[in-house]
Design an enzyme around this catalytic site. Structure first.
Site, PDB file in Angstrom:
ATOM      1  CD  GLU A 149       7.414   3.199   5.563  1.00 48.34           C
ATOM      2  OE1 GLU A 149       6.490   2.598   6.146  1.00 48.34           O
ATOM      3  OE2 GLU A 149       7.220   3.883   4.544  1.00 48.34           O
ATOM      4  CB  ALA A 178      -0.919   0.005   1.223  1.00 51.19           C
ATOM      5  CG  HIS A 201       1.976   0.637   7.968  1.00 53.56           C
ATOM      6  ND1 HIS A 201       3.087   0.186   8.633  1.00 53.56           N
ATOM      7  CD2 HIS A 201       2.441   1.393   6.944  1.00 53.56           C
ATOM      8  CE1 HIS A 201       4.175   0.658   8.037  1.00 53.56           C
ATOM      9  NE2 HIS A 201       3.799   1.388   7.001  1.00 53.56           N
ATOM     10  CD  GLU A 202       0.230   2.131   3.870  1.00 55.17           C
ATOM     11  OE1 GLU A 202       0.706   3.237   3.581  1.00 55.17           O
ATOM     12  OE2 GLU A 202       0.913   1.096   3.967  1.00 55.17           O
ATOM     13  CD  GLU A 219       3.445   6.417   3.062  1.00 57.67           C
ATOM     14  OE1 GLU A 219       4.588   6.850   3.307  1.00 57.67           O
ATOM     15  OE2 GLU A 219       3.227   5.261   2.645  1.00 57.67           O
TER      16      GLU A 219
END
Length: 867
Positions: free
Chosen positions: A333, A275, A310-311, A277
């Site tokens: 990250e 993915a 996470h994104e 962001e």
């Protein structure tokens, strides 16, 4: 040309002109797969210069269009010369006189190609009403915005972006910001978007195609949409629910609201990463965003939740506050990885996600145990080097260090400090030391001193522990999987408990050695709950006591996991015998925790492969031992899901059955094939729910041979009939488990066929032990094609790592080195060195096992011991 040499070969652009605002117009042609565009960049000229130097790659720039206009319009300068330097990915525009100081506007017209390389501005394909169509997608991180439009393509060069798109009027056109106006003119429409907040070029995003969507709103009224291919909208509902709740959660945790007026998330059929962001328009692989109640496994559901968390963490950590340079990538990250667990645990506490976090730590430890690892803060001197640091050091070691620090400082001071950091650096850039300074100010602890020893040098310590009288003696040294001695030294936060979790001690080991007084107790566990990023080596007495504590169920799941993983790592490094590792593994016979058993399965698989090379005559007994190790847990779970069972039980059942199939357990293999045959007759058969399918697919492929291809053909039929990406990747990941080299070669060729999306070929690289040489020959024969297809992206590194790393002979090292001697480039150099080092480590381990006395007796006894 010589006069431009000063600008070439530099890792960073010169700073005599700074971008402030981009007015970007793009017109893609989805039939010819070309695009053209213009960009007007408001530039602040801050030093004497006749030159403007910015990034551009794979673009045809109209040299006559390049001009600079002063802010008041009194002066317009046309470029005297425009040079493109492909190797450096820069464009140099020279003007006849010095540019006026202050803000002016640089204008450029350009053309490009919508490539198939899944980076820059590229095309992805999909089917609509049986017709194959193209969509246009951007993927700019780390340094591919320059392939879409000329720009200052560095994270510190933040600016605002005003995007305009001219597209077919029947298509959906998305960008970072909401639409302000649409003008339709026959078959085309021009779409205007709001100007963005200040952000880096790598976060600009555009997607154009036919899509459905589902929509909801946060508690603040921010619209959130999940876009997907027409007909799949229902599969976006789980992701939508997770996203809405996660945005609200992060707003509270960071004490800072989400800073854009909307959030779109979209599933892209062809997508190299998991993915991306992009601010306000997050792009995903279909497997990472869509969830199907009937055909997605529990692991898919968890994966979707984790990736979204996470994104969306990046909307704060990365987008709002951005690393100053790629050296500090881990700030993006590592934090997004750690915070994603915080969010997922809040939404799904029954998943015990913080126990599963140990898998992140484990991946970080395994990569960082290599001499060819790199520090968390790593110098980047060429754009081609950036892809290789999107690895387990930046993501997983980074996240593990955050976990270690949060555990040391305490959750409340840590959260307060993060909120202060976000507030201080919002809409700006930061370095690692900026974060440490804020944490130090908030906590009063020496964070800078503590953490510099972990981020500025590669590697980590192994802490050796022994009892002497009433003292525990500690000694730290750098752990290397090769068994070599490193020279690193760390400030190590030691935690320990003695016989009970109520009796704890904490201290910082700042020197090579140290000691602490202890009372007599049944067992001693160092690195309580595995919050520290280091390994522990116990003396024989302490190790024996811990083994008994595991059998007596005295230890937490996280500590059971850590003891096992450290023992495995020490055995691989030839610092501990395989016999002692296998004896420890036997203590886990009644284990039922998902994360612990998952790691036990992973270790068993690696041990079986290395044993096959070291002592082929013992392989059957080793497999028998592993079958007996997992049978108890598998029998308790059974084949059929139970009403009200946990999410973790569903995931564990699938992994246990795959393990028993791979180790050759006849009863499991036969039952798996029986259920697969029922599934062939009825795709909704209750006999083969999604969590069990991989076990069935692997069982089918293990029976396939050139003389009986029926199972292979059946699986290919299932692959071709499904339109669910998760099911396709599940099948691709099973095909190469066949032991027949001829079938494996056919599988590998299938991976490069038009039937498999380029991003998915890597799923077919985890071949059976018998197929390694076939796969290596195939890689060599197809290297030119693979290089051309995957270019310099990180996907090509996975071909190298997956195919080279499993070997275990010094002869193979020479063969690999000879082949790649003339084929190495910056984007695979580090991965190749790491893969070759892993082969050396395997070869050392093979040699150690061959020299180990009594190994045959130990394996025989464990394989047939009655419990």
């Amino acid at each position: 040309m010589a006069k431009y040499e000063q600008f070439r070969g530099q890792p960073r652009l010169p700073k005599f002109a700074i971008p402030k605002r981009y007015d970007l117009y793009l017109k893609p042609d989805l039939i010819t797969c070309k695009f053209n565009g213009t960009v007007q960049i408001s530039v602040d000229v801050v030093a004497e210069t006749k030159f403007i130097v910015l990034n551009a790659a794979d673009l045809a720039v109209d040299r006559a269009s390049v001009r600079f206009k002063s802010s008041n319009g009194s002066k317009v300068l046309e470029a005297l010369e425009v040079e493109m330097f492909a190797q450096d990915e820069i464009m140099v525009a020279e003007f006849a006189e010095n540019l006026p100081h202050g803000v002016g506007v640089l204008s450029i017209a350009f053309e490009g190609t919508l490539s198939e390389k899944m980076k820059g501005f590229y095309r992805s394909t999909y089917e609509h009403n049986g017709e194959k169509k193209n969509m246009a997608v951007t993927q700019f991180e780390p340094a591919d915005g320059r392939r879409c439009f000329p720009c200052w393509d560095e994270p510190a060069c933040k600016a605002t972006f005003k995007v305009t798109l001219e597209v077919p009027s029947d298509l959906v056109a998305l960008s970072n910001m909401p639409v302000t106006e649409e003008k339709v003119d026959g078959n085309l429409k021009t779409v205007y978007y709001q100007e963005s907040p200040i952000m880096s070029t790598y976060l600009v995003a555009v997607v154009i195609g036919l899509f459905d969507y589902v929509e909801d709103h946060t508690s603040d009224g921010i619209p959130v949409r999940v876009y997907c291919q027409v007909g799949k909208a229902k599969q976006g509902k789980f992701a939508l629910d997770v996203a809405v709740k996660t945005l609200d959660l992060y707003k509270e945790y960071f004490a800072f609201p989400y800073s854009l007026p909307k959030l779109d998330m979209i599933a892209i059929p062809d997508f190299a990463a998991g993915a991306m962001e992009n601010y306000g328009l997050v792009t995903y692989r279909e497997t990472a965003l869509l969830y199907d109640d009937k055909h997605s496994a529990a692991a898919n559901k968890q994966g979707v939740a984790n990736v979204i968390a996470h994104e969306l963490a990046h909307q704060w950590f990365g987008n709002l506050v951005t690393m100053e340079w790629w050296t500090h990538l881990w700030l993006n990250e590592g934090f997004a990885t750690w915070v994603s667990y915080l969010a997922t645990d809040s939404l799904f506490p029954e998943w015990k996600i913080w126990t599963q976090f140990l898998e992140e730590c484990n991946h970080g430890l395994r990569l960082d145990g290599l001499e060819e690892s790199h520090p968390i803060e790593v110098e980047i001197n060429h754009a081609g080097e950036i892809d290789e640091i999107f690895d387990s050091i930046s993501y997983r070691k980074g996240a593990s260090l955050i976990q270690m620090l949060q555990s040391y400082l305490g959750p409340e001071p840590f959260q307060r400090a993060l909120a202060s950091y976000i507030k201080k650096y919002a809409c700006s850039n930061a370095k690692t030391e900026d974060l440490w300074t804020v944490l130090e100010e908030e906590s009063g602890e020496p964070v800078n001193k503590l953490m510099n020893s972990w981020t500025k040098q590669k590697g980590y310590p192994v802490v050796s522990v022994k009892v002497k009288a009433q003292h525990l003696e500690f000694e730290q040294s750098q752990f290397l999987s090769s068994g070599s001695h490193g020279d690193g030294q760390w400030i190590v936060p030691i935690t320990l408990c003695c016989g009970s979790y109520d009796i704890r001690k904490n201290f910082l080991l700042q020197e090579k050695s140290g000691s602490v007084d202890i009372e007599e107790c049944a067992w001693i566990k160092i690195n309580v709950n595995q919050t520290g990023f280091y390994r522990v080596k116990y003396d024989e007495d302490l190790a024996g006591r811990l083994r008994h504590a595991i059998e007596s169920k005295c230890l937490s799941a996280t500590d059971r996991y850590g003891i096992l993983d450290d023992s495995f790592a020490l055995s691989m490094a030839c610092q501990q015998s395989l016999s002692s590792l296998l004896t420890l593994m036997s203590a886990y016979r009644e284990e039922l925790d998902y994360t612990v058993l998952s790691n036990l399965i992973d270790i068993s698989s690696k041990v079986a492969r290395i044993a096959a090379d070291a002592t082929p005559e013992l392989l059957d007994n080793i497999k028998q031992f592993f079958i007996s190790l997992f049978q108890n847990s598998a029998e308790k779970l059974g084949w059929d899901p139970k009403h009200g069972e946990s999410h973790l039980d569903a995931m564990l059942r699938g992994e246990l059955l795959v393990a028993l199939v791979e180790f050759g357990h006849d009863v499991t293999q036969n039952e798996a094939i029986r259920r697969f045959n029922a599934f062939l007759d009825d795709r909704n058969s209750p006999l083969l729910p999604p969590d069990l399918r991989r076990a069935a697919y692997v069982a089918v492929m293990q029976k396939v041979s050139t003389s009986d291809r029926s199972g292979f053909e059946s699986l290919l039929r299932v692959y071709r009939e499904t339109d669910l990406s998760q099911e396709k990747t599940r099948i691709l990941g099973s095909l190469a488990s066949c032991p027949d080299p001829d079938i494996i070669l056919e599988v590998l060729n299938f991976m490069l066929s038009y039937e498999v999306r380029s991003q998915d070929a890597i799923f077919g690289l985890s071949v059976s032990w018998e197929g390694r040489d076939t796969t290596w020959r195939w890689l060599k024969e197809n290297w030119d094609h693979i290089s051309k297809t995957y270019g310099s992206g990180f996907l090509i590194t996975q071909f190298v790592s997956a195919i080279v790393s499993p070997f275990s002979s010094y002869e193979k090292v020479k063969e690999v080195e000879e082949f790649f001697a003339s084929r190495t480039n910056p984007s695979i150099a580090r991965t190749l060195k790491q893969s070759i080092e892993r082969v050396h480590i395997n070869a050392n381990w093979v040699q150690s096992i061959q020299n180990e006395k009594h190994i045959a007796e130990v394996v025989q006894e464990l394989a047939y011991r009655k419990y």
